[in-house]
Design a protein around this motif. Structure first.
Motif, mmCIF file in Angstrom:
data_model
loop_
_atom_site.group_PDB
_atom_site.id
_atom_site.type_symbol
_atom_site.label_atom_id
_atom_site.label_comp_id
_atom_site.label_asym_id
_atom_site.label_seq_id
_atom_site.Cartn_x
_atom_site.Cartn_y
_atom_site.Cartn_z
ATOM 1 N N ASP A 1 -4.746 5.699 -0.178
ATOM 2 C CA ASP A 1 -4.679 6.477 -1.412
ATOM 3 C C ASP A 1 -4.493 5.740 -2.729
ATOM 4 O O ASP A 1 -4.875 6.278 -3.773
ATOM 5 C CB ASP A 1 -3.584 7.545 -1.280
ATOM 6 C CG ASP A 1 -2.274 6.969 -0.799
ATOM 7 O OD1 ASP A 1 -2.134 5.733 -0.765
ATOM 8 O OD2 ASP A 1 -1.387 7.765 -0.446
ATOM 9 N N ASN A 2 -3.912 4.544 -2.785
ATOM 10 C CA ASN A 2 -3.650 3.953 -4.116
ATOM 11 C C ASN A 2 -4.953 3.738 -4.893
ATOM 12 O O ASN A 2 -6.008 3.524 -4.315
ATOM 13 C CB ASN A 2 -2.918 2.617 -3.974
ATOM 14 C CG ASN A 2 -1.444 2.802 -3.639
ATOM 15 O OD1 ASN A 2 -1.100 3.665 -2.838
ATOM 16 N ND2 ASN A 2 -0.597 1.986 -4.230
ATOM 17 N N ASP B 1 -4.575 1.359 3.423
ATOM 18 C CA ASP B 1 -3.949 2.194 2.392
ATOM 19 C C ASP B 1 -4.925 3.304 1.991
ATOM 20 O O ASP B 1 -5.934 3.039 1.346
ATOM 21 C CB ASP B 1 -3.595 1.326 1.176
ATOM 22 C CG ASP B 1 -3.068 2.151 0.021
ATOM 23 O OD1 ASP B 1 -2.825 3.365 0.200
ATOM 24 O OD2 ASP B 1 -2.903 1.588 -1.076
ATOM 25 N N GLY C 1 0.789 -1.230 0.000
ATOM 26 C CA GLY C 1 0.000 0.000 0.000
ATOM 27 C C GLY C 1 0.819 1.277 0.000
ATOM 28 O O GLY C 1 0.317 2.341 -0.363
ATOM 29 N N ASP C 2 2.082 1.181 0.398
ATOM 30 C CA ASP C 2 2.936 2.383 0.402
ATOM 31 C C ASP C 2 3.740 2.500 -0.891
ATOM 32 O O ASP C 2 4.564 3.393 -1.020
ATOM 33 C CB ASP C 2 3.862 2.365 1.621
ATOM 34 C CG ASP C 2 4.814 1.172 1.602
ATOM 35 O OD1 ASP C 2 4.561 0.201 0.838
ATOM 36 O OD2 ASP C 2 5.821 1.204 2.335
HETATM 37 MG MG MG Z 1 -0.812 4.100 -0.597
#
Ligand code: MG
Length: 320
Positions: free
Chosen positions: A183-184, A181, A144-145
């Motif tokens: 934002d993705n 997560d 997720g990062d």
């Molecule tokens: Mg992310």
């Protein structure tokens, strides 16, 4: 001195993107949705091209590092899609085996600086919502990062209603991903094999960075499907063509170049990203590889099918 002169070669040889190298992810960074378009960190629309792998339980041999290295470097793909099989004999029964295939592809995509779609390749995902939640939370915790990773939570719903079935499923999986997560990009499947995008767009899932899946096969789907997509875009939804083929919707039949060219011009004009089905050596015309093609890339023209040679050229000339 010796070290510094050798280092770039070592890095290139192992497939790592060098620091400062102009890869798709280095150029665009994390993708997000802004005013109905997928944009990069610079705020401009991003349009990427690449292949989709085939169902992971049936073409496991192509889920490896060197295959993805080849697609990134020789095909100059900006994106690749891992079609993680759910059933039969997929993630539901063999989660660790299918997970390792996904990791091989995702890690290779990250090393090459390209985007990777993690596709829950299921036609009945709403019946496996709990397993989908578990899977995507696992993906989110591990990746997720990473700006490379895009979630695709329901490959192709069949004939099930949007508002009563697919939308609630999507809301549940989106919520589960967003716990981890924030934002993705998340790609959401739409009714009728991810064609009824205008239906989803009329009753959208709320949240950040959500995109709807549009799938087409050039021999079967023509301007009438683009009209539906135009409606979805006009109502402010973002789209990604996470799967398309040059052939009939069966995956077989003649390669329809005239229809493909119309679709490509349209996707170019809308700045959409796409993945072509598929990296496979199956005896069907949408498969890009000849039977027995080497699983680790290095393919010559004679290793590619008619569709494979055509689509490789399309990907190489698309840019990113
Ligand atoms: Mg992310």
């Amino acid at each position: 001195m010796v070290l510094w002169s050798v280092l770039p070669l070592l890095l290139t040889g192992s497939g790592e993107a060098e620091p400062g190298q102009d890869t798709p992810v280095a150029r665009h960074g994390p993708l997000r949705v802004e005013k109905g378009a997928v944009v990069g960190r610079h705020g401009r629309p991003v349009s990427l091209a690449g292949p989709s792998l085939f169902w992971s339980q049936w073409m496991p041999q192509f889920y490896n590092r060197r295959c993805i290295d080849w697609i990134a470097r020789d095909w100059r793909a900006g994106i690749v899609r891992a079609a993680v099989a759910v059933e039969p004999n997929g993630y539901l029964e063999n989660p660790e085996r299918e997970w390792r295939k996904l990791e091989a592809v995702a890690d290779a995509a990250i090393a090459n600086g390209i985007y990777v779609i993690v596709d829950w390749h299921d036609h009945r995902a709403h019946e496996h919502a709990e397993q989908a939640v578990g899977f995507f939370q696992r993906v989110a915790r591990k990746y997720g990062d990473k700006p490379n990773v895009i979630y695709e939570i329901y490959n192709e719903p069949v004939r099930v209603p949007w508002s009563g079935v697919i939308k609630p499923y999507s809301e549940r999986v989106v919520r589960a991903i967003r716990e981890i997560d924030p934002d993705n990009l998340i790609v959401i499947g739409t009714p009728s094999w991810s064609q009824d995008v205008e239906v989803a767009a009329a009753d959208p899932v709320q949240g950040r960075n959500l995109v709807y899946a549009l799938h087409f096969y050039a021999g079967t789907h023509k301007g009438w499907l683009r009209d539906k997509a135009e409606k979805a875009l006009a109502s402010g939804s973002a789209l990604m063509v996470t799967e398309w083929g040059t052939t009939l919707a069966s995956g077989d039949g003649p390669v329809d170049r005239a229809s493909t060219e119309e679709w490509l011009a349209w996707m170019r004009s809308k700045r959409l990203s796409w993945c072509n089905w598929s990296i496979a050596d199956k005896r069907e015309s949408s498969a890009m590889l000849q039977p027995g093609a080497h699983p680790e890339g290095g393919w010559k023209d004679s290793d590619l099918t008619e569709s494979g040679r055509y689509v490789r050229d399309l990907i190489r000339s698309w840019g990113y």
